[in-house]
Structures are given as structure tokens and as C-alpha cells.
Scaffold this motif. Structure first.
Motif, PDB file in Angstrom:
ATOM      1  N   ALA A   1      18.541 -28.363 -10.363  1.00 29.36           N
ATOM      2  CA  ALA A   1      18.522 -26.779 -10.322  1.00 29.36           C
ATOM      3  C   ALA A   1      17.696 -26.276 -11.366  1.00 29.36           C
ATOM      4  O   ALA A   1      17.184 -25.013 -11.289  1.00 29.36           O
ATOM      5  N   GLY A   2      17.072 -27.094 -12.319  1.00 28.12           N
ATOM      6  CA  GLY A   2      15.707 -26.607 -13.112  1.00 28.12           C
ATOM      7  C   GLY A   2      16.403 -25.753 -14.346  1.00 28.12           C
ATOM      8  O   GLY A   2      15.544 -24.910 -14.575  1.00 28.12           O
ATOM      9  N   VAL A   3      17.443 -26.327 -14.855  1.00 28.53           N
ATOM     10  CA  VAL A   3      18.247 -25.517 -16.076  1.00 28.53           C
ATOM     11  C   VAL A   3      17.045 -25.865 -17.124  1.00 28.53           C
ATOM     12  O   VAL A   3      16.136 -26.895 -17.300  1.00 28.53           O
ATOM     13  N   LYS A   4      16.940 -24.797 -18.177  1.00 30.67           N
ATOM     14  CA  LYS A   4      16.033 -24.876 -19.438  1.00 30.67           C
ATOM     15  C   LYS A   4      17.040 -25.055 -20.659  1.00 30.67           C
ATOM     16  O   LYS A   4      16.624 -25.208 -21.701  1.00 30.67           O
ATOM     17  N   GLY A   5      18.212 -25.238 -20.500  1.00 31.56           N
ATOM     18  CA  GLY A   5      19.218 -25.387 -21.510  1.00 31.56           C
ATOM     19  C   GLY A   5      20.624 -25.955 -21.002  1.00 31.56           C
ATOM     20  O   GLY A   5      20.979 -25.693 -19.908  1.00 31.56           O
TER      21      GLY A   5
ATOM     22  N   PRO B   1      33.107 -36.391 -27.220  1.00 34.26           N
ATOM     23  CA  PRO B   1      31.901 -37.311 -27.852  1.00 34.26           C
ATOM     24  C   PRO B   1      31.223 -38.247 -26.424  1.00 34.26           C
ATOM     25  O   PRO B   1      29.959 -38.313 -26.528  1.00 34.26           O
ATOM     26  N   ARG B   2      32.009 -39.027 -25.742  1.00 36.51           N
ATOM     27  CA  ARG B   2      31.568 -39.707 -24.932  1.00 36.51           C
ATOM     28  C   ARG B   2      30.774 -39.168 -23.883  1.00 36.51           C
ATOM     29  O   ARG B   2      29.592 -39.775 -23.620  1.00 36.51           O
ATOM     30  N   GLN B   3      31.231 -38.278 -23.375  1.00 31.81           N
ATOM     31  CA  GLN B   3      30.516 -37.308 -22.194  1.00 31.81           C
ATOM     32  C   GLN B   3      29.037 -36.872 -23.015  1.00 31.81           C
ATOM     33  O   GLN B   3      28.204 -36.665 -22.058  1.00 31.81           O
ATOM     34  N   ALA B   4      29.158 -36.312 -23.748  1.00 29.13           N
ATOM     35  CA  ALA B   4      28.055 -35.564 -24.676  1.00 29.13           C
ATOM     36  C   ALA B   4      26.944 -36.837 -24.839  1.00 29.13           C
ATOM     37  O   ALA B   4      25.944 -36.529 -24.385  1.00 29.13           O
ATOM     38  N   ALA B   5      27.268 -38.098 -25.313  1.00 27.58           N
ATOM     39  CA  ALA B   5      26.456 -39.074 -25.618  1.00 27.58           C
ATOM     40  C   ALA B   5      25.637 -39.427 -24.172  1.00 27.58           C
ATOM     41  O   ALA B   5      24.556 -39.779 -24.043  1.00 27.58           O
ATOM     42  N   SER B   6      26.549 -39.712 -23.089  1.00 29.21           N
ATOM     43  CA  SER B   6      25.962 -39.883 -21.981  1.00 29.21           C
ATOM     44  C   SER B   6      25.282 -39.100 -21.152  1.00 29.21           C
ATOM     45  O   SER B   6      23.984 -39.246 -20.635  1.00 29.21           O
ATOM     46  N   LEU B   7      25.333 -37.621 -21.466  1.00 29.42           N
ATOM     47  CA  LEU B   7      24.636 -36.544 -20.903  1.00 29.42           C
ATOM     48  C   LEU B   7      23.312 -36.488 -21.704  1.00 29.42           C
ATOM     49  O   LEU B   7      22.465 -36.333 -20.818  1.00 29.42           O
ATOM     50  N   VAL B   8      23.261 -36.775 -22.689  1.00 32.80           N
ATOM     51  CA  VAL B   8      21.887 -36.574 -23.791  1.00 32.80           C
ATOM     52  C   VAL B   8      21.128 -38.014 -23.584  1.00 32.80           C
ATOM     53  O   VAL B   8      20.081 -37.657 -22.955  1.00 32.80           O
ATOM     54  N   GLY B   9      21.741 -38.820 -23.242  1.00 31.45           N
ATOM     55  CA  GLY B   9      21.258 -40.214 -23.177  1.00 31.45           C
ATOM     56  C   GLY B   9      20.566 -40.180 -21.771  1.00 31.45           C
ATOM     57  O   GLY B   9      19.193 -40.511 -21.494  1.00 31.45           O
ATOM     58  N   VAL B  10      21.325 -40.109 -20.882  1.00 35.20           N
ATOM     59  CA  VAL B  10      20.793 -39.889 -19.383  1.00 35.20           C
ATOM     60  C   VAL B  10      19.620 -38.730 -19.224  1.00 35.20           C
ATOM     61  O   VAL B  10      18.750 -39.063 -18.610  1.00 35.20           O
ATOM     62  N   ALA B  11      19.845 -37.869 -19.833  1.00 33.84           N
ATOM     63  CA  ALA B  11      19.220 -36.461 -19.611  1.00 33.84           C
ATOM     64  C   ALA B  11      17.613 -37.201 -20.242  1.00 33.84           C
ATOM     65  O   ALA B  11      16.707 -36.802 -19.593  1.00 33.84           O
ATOM     66  N   ALA B  12      17.533 -37.730 -21.334  1.00 34.95           N
ATOM     67  CA  ALA B  12      16.350 -38.122 -21.911  1.00 34.95           C
ATOM     68  C   ALA B  12      15.707 -39.471 -21.079  1.00 34.95           C
ATOM     69  O   ALA B  12      14.548 -39.334 -20.752  1.00 34.95           O
ATOM     70  N   ALA B  13      16.631 -40.137 -20.440  1.00 41.32           N
ATOM     71  CA  ALA B  13      16.017 -41.163 -19.498  1.00 41.32           C
ATOM     72  C   ALA B  13      15.380 -40.600 -18.340  1.00 41.32           C
ATOM     73  O   ALA B  13      14.403 -40.966 -17.678  1.00 41.32           O
ATOM     74  N   ALA B  14      16.040 -39.438 -17.604  1.00 37.80           N
ATOM     75  CA  ALA B  14      15.399 -38.653 -16.526  1.00 37.80           C
ATOM     76  C   ALA B  14      14.398 -37.775 -16.686  1.00 37.80           C
ATOM     77  O   ALA B  14      14.016 -37.187 -15.888  1.00 37.80           O
TER      78      ALA B  14
ATOM     79  N   LEU C   1      14.493 -35.060 -18.282  1.00 37.13           N
ATOM     80  CA  LEU C   1      15.082 -33.816 -18.556  1.00 37.13           C
ATOM     81  C   LEU C   1      14.965 -32.983 -19.960  1.00 37.13           C
ATOM     82  O   LEU C   1      16.009 -33.252 -20.800  1.00 37.13           O
ATOM     83  N   ASN C   2      13.913 -32.871 -20.314  1.00 39.82           N
ATOM     84  CA  ASN C   2      13.807 -32.339 -21.807  1.00 39.82           C
ATOM     85  C   ASN C   2      14.272 -31.032 -22.184  1.00 39.82           C
ATOM     86  O   ASN C   2      13.313 -30.180 -22.315  1.00 39.82           O
ATOM     87  N   VAL C   3      15.448 -30.703 -22.372  1.00 38.71           N
ATOM     88  CA  VAL C   3      16.039 -29.387 -22.604  1.00 38.71           C
ATOM     89  C   VAL C   3      16.905 -29.612 -23.840  1.00 38.71           C
ATOM     90  O   VAL C   3      17.577 -30.567 -23.732  1.00 38.71           O
ATOM     91  N   PRO C   4      17.037 -28.431 -24.311  1.00 39.70           N
ATOM     92  CA  PRO C   4      18.112 -28.625 -25.453  1.00 39.70           C
ATOM     93  C   PRO C   4      19.498 -28.751 -24.979  1.00 39.70           C
ATOM     94  O   PRO C   4      19.932 -28.005 -23.931  1.00 39.70           O
ATOM     95  N   VAL C   5      20.622 -29.356 -25.544  1.00 34.26           N
ATOM     96  CA  VAL C   5      21.649 -29.461 -25.371  1.00 34.26           C
ATOM     97  C   VAL C   5      22.533 -29.130 -26.586  1.00 34.26           C
ATOM     98  O   VAL C   5      22.314 -29.647 -27.811  1.00 34.26           O
ATOM     99  N   ILE C   6      23.565 -28.389 -26.192  1.00 36.06           N
ATOM    100  CA  ILE C   6      24.489 -27.985 -27.418  1.00 36.06           C
ATOM    101  C   ILE C   6      25.918 -28.065 -26.983  1.00 36.06           C
ATOM    102  O   ILE C   6      26.412 -27.980 -25.852  1.00 36.06           O
ATOM    103  N   GLY C   7      26.824 -28.588 -27.895  1.00 38.80           N
ATOM    104  CA  GLY C   7      27.914 -29.054 -27.542  1.00 38.80           C
ATOM    105  C   GLY C   7      29.090 -28.136 -28.304  1.00 38.80           C
ATOM    106  O   GLY C   7      28.735 -27.569 -29.610  1.00 38.80           O
TER     107      GLY C   7
END
Length: 426
Positions: free
Chosen positions: A244-248, A255-268, A270-276
């Protein structure tokens, strides 16, 4: 239209699950209440009722020690047990010793309702109840029972019941403050797409209202990804958001979902800021493979300063908690638990001064508490049950070198859009 009337109650996670259980347990609960609800007069002229026997005030805890929020639930509960131990050592409150009765519901709706049904006839009130959907499922009964509940939950759907008090900003307001941070400090701008990954039910859907509100005001487009608390792998969600081309990204989950999201985004890439939201982080995550990505590209909105705050009260709590639980790590669940039980304790003290330690008396005492800050930076006002005690949020960044695993990157503040949101809902 009031804020209470203007909020749609979306409770998809628990309503159908607990309906039968509520029907089965209501009669038992009513009977127990009838048998134990007579007001009494103590020797000191203080009126007492349910939850007080002899020289003991019994308080309930409905927590999560084994489910989605197990790490935070443990910290919240141990902080409250520490408060009770210290208060009792100092003579208690109004000559009474405090007692916590703890039930672990494991973030299971049936166990949460069963725990409330068991404890409500026995306790004066609840210093903790984890899970917005679960509190919402028994909210009507809470109003009937009149036992004060201080939830570890921040859904705006909980506002309006005089016996349920949200401590800190609600998820919708907190999310507005979080997105404001992304726009002012992390490059998100008008015309961009904002991803929002959220739990189904009261928590996530209330947070989504906040992101949609500020998106409308700021010219953003929200790309939604709804998940369940049992969904731990965010690979599919990251793929959809990248496409979709999100910028944030905002995440309103655990916590588990947040860790997975940020970790998978880095591997993919997808270098955008994430806030929880405030419950979407635990410092134990910094020791996992996602740790470096969390420190680099993740932030958390919090209702108060963190456990590592540079205040005398925070430093004392850190010292006392370490002595009491030397094998356990520090996190902001300690702050949340300590704050809630301190608020309840303050209400008990005021109720004692008013010579009325009944359930109604304790609630009335809390209604008179217009300012409360136990050293964690945000002043709380409990005089209006239709409003959260604060509209401010602190923005934290994970940092394994900091006490409690987070550092402050923006002090307590309320976004202009959050003020507009509050005014539009009133």
C-alpha cells in the motif's frame, strides 16, 4: 450529544462469547450480594460494607499472568502487592490492613467474567482489571454492584460509568497524540498513507477511531489491518502495508505483535516509523531478534513517564521494587500498577476522612480527587466519570541501556487535534 452517547460500542471479541456465562452467573452473583451487602458501623464511627471484614479491606485483582499481556500483568500485580505490603507495614488505611485477592484470567473472556463473578461479592473494589473487552462485558454489572474498578484498559467505551475510572488518556486520544508525533518529528505528512494494525474489539477499534480522526484533519489515508490477539506473526500485515506504500504505522495490539511487526518490517526493508499504544511494548523484547529494530524504528505512547524517570518517586519505586523482586525486570507495568493502586489508596483515605468506607463512599471520595500525581509527570483528574483522567501522552523510545527499557523522547503533551476531538465528542 454526550461523549458517552457518541461512541459506538464495538465489542466483537467478547460479547457473544460471554453472553451465556453472564446469564448463568448473574443469579449467583445477586444472591451473594444480597447475603453480604449490609452496611456496618465500625468502632470509630466509619460506615463499612462489602469487602470489609474485621480489620481487613479486601481488594480484587483480575489480571493476565499467562496470556497476551503476561509480562505486563505480572509487573502490574507485583507493584500493587508491593504497595499493599508497604501500606500495611505503615499501619494500613483507616486502621485497616489491605488484602489483594488475585485471579489470573490469561486474557480469556470466560475466565475474566468468571473471575469478576467470583470476586465482586467479596471485595470492596478492584485495583486492576486487564482487558478493555472484558471490562466492557461486565460494565453493566459493575454499575449495579457499585464496586469501584480501576482497569488496566483505556477504551473510551468504558467512560461514563461512575464505578469504572480510566487512568490516563483513552486509546483514541492516545493514538491522536501518537500520530501527531509521527507528523511533527518522523516525517509523516499530508497526502501520506498511515498503516494501522489493531486488535479486534474495544481496544483496537477505539484506537482506530483516533487514527481516523487525525488522518481526516491532517490529510492522511488510513490503511487498516485488523488482527486477533492470537495472531503473532505479522508477515501478512507487513506485506499488505508495504504494497500500500504506507509512510508510518500505528500498532494497537500486544508486545508480541509489535515485536513481530517491527522485526518483519525491518527484514522486508519497510523502513517507516512504527508507534504503539501504551500496552504494545515490553522491555523483554529488546533481548529478542527484534531488539535492534525496536530500538531503531519503534516508539510508544504512554500515559505517564516511564519507570526510569528522573524523579524522586520513580527512583524510590525502582529501588523498592528491585528489593522486593530481585529476579524480575523493570517495565512500565510497574508504573501502571503502582499508579492505579495509589489512586485507590487515596480514595480509601478520603473515604475514611468522610466516615464512609462503603462502596458508594469510596467512589464518592474518588470523585473529589481533582489532582493526583504520584511523581510520574502527568496530573490526573477523577472528578468526571465521562472523561479520562488525562488527555496527555508521553512518547517513549525503546532503549536497552535505560532503566525499564525506554527513554522519554517527548514530554507529556496533548495534540491540538486531540483537543479538537475531545470538543467534538462533548
Amino acid at each position: 450529544m454526550t461523549a458517552r452517547e457518541g461512541r459506538t460500542r464495538t465489542r466483537t471479541l467478547t460479547v457473544t462469547t460471554v453472553a451465556a456465562l453472564l446469564a448463568l452467573t448473574a443469579a449467583c452473583s445477586s444472591k451473594a450480594k444480597d447475603e453480604g451487602g449490609d452496611d456496618k458501623q465500625s468502632a470509630g464511627g466509619v460506615k463499612t460494607g462489602q469487602g470489609i471484614s474485621g480489620k481487613t479491606i479486601d481488594l480484587g485483582v483480575l489480571t493476565d499472568m499467562t496470556g497476551v499481556y503476561a509480562t505486563l500483568g505480572k509487573s502490574v500485580t507485583q507493584a500493587q502487592q508491593l504497595y499493599v505490603k508497604q501500606t500495611n507495614a505503615d499501619g494500613g488505611i483507616c486502621g485497616y490492613q489491605l488484602k489483594l485477592t488475585v485471579r489470573d484470567h490469561g486474557y480469556d473472556p470466560q475466565k475474566a467474567v468468571a473471575g469478576y463473578t467470583e470476586l465482586s461479592p467479596k471485595v470492596l473494589g478492584f485495583t486492576q482489571f486487564i482487558g478493555s473487552p472484558f471490562v466492557a462485558a461486565v460494565e453493566k454489572r459493575i454499575g449495579q454492584d457499585k464496586a469501584l474498578v480501576l482497569p488496566q484498559a483505556w477504551s473510551a467505551n468504558l467512560l461514563g460509568n461512575p464505578y469504572v475510572r480510566v487512568i490516563g488518556s483513552t486509546y483514541d486520544i492516545e493514538t491522536i497524540n501518537a500520530v501527531d508525533f509521527l507528523m511533527k518529528e518522523k516525517g509523516l505528512k499530508k497526502g501520506d498513507k498511515l498503516g494501522h494494525v489493531y486488535f479486534e474489539g474495544d481496544y483496537g477499534e477505539n484506537a482506530l477511531k483516533g487514527s481516523k480522526f487525525i488522518a481526516d484533519k491532517a490529510g492522511l489515508t488510513v490503511v487498516e489491518q485488523k488482527i486477533k490477539p492470537t495472531d503473532n506473526d505479522m508477515t501478512a500485515q507487513v506485506a499488505a502495508l508495504k504494497k500500500a506504500g504506507v509512510k508510518g504505522i500505528v500498532i494497537s495490539a500486544g508486545p508480541r505483535q509489535a515485536a513481530s511487526l517491527v522485526g518483519v518490517a525491518a527484514a522486508a526493508k519497510l523502513n517507516v516509523p512504527v508507534i504503539g499504544n501504551n500496552s504494545a511494548f515490553a522491555p523483554q523484547l529488546l533481548a529478542t531478534q527484534a531488539g535492534p529494530a525496536l530500538e531503531k524504528n519503534y516508539w510508544v505512547a504512554s500515559p505517564s513517564l516511564p519507570i526510569g524517570a528522573d524523579t524522586p518517586e520513580a527512583k524510590k519505586l525502582v529501588s523498592d521494587y528491585k528489593k522486593a523482586y530481585p529476579k524480575d525486570s523493570l517495565d512500565n507495568g510497574v508504573v501502571a500498577g503502582w499508579t492505579a493502586v495509589s489512586v485507590f489508596g487515596e480514595a480509601l483515605k478520603k473515604a475514611c476522612d468522610n466516615k464512609d468506607l462503603t462502596r458508594e463512599g469510596v467512589d464518592k471520595a474518588l470523585l473529589s480527587l481533582s489532582t493526583f500525581d504520584n511523581g510520574f509527570g502527568v496530573d490526573q483528574n477523577f472528578t468526571d466519570p465521562k472523561a479520562p483522567s488525562s488527555h496527555q501522552s508521553v512518547i517513549l523510545q525503546p532503549d536497552k541501556s535505560a532503566v525499564g527499557g525506554t527513554k522519554v523522547v517527548r514530554d507529556p503533551s496533548e495534540a491540538a487535534e486531540a483537543k479538537a476531538y475531545t470538543e467534538s465528542a462533548s
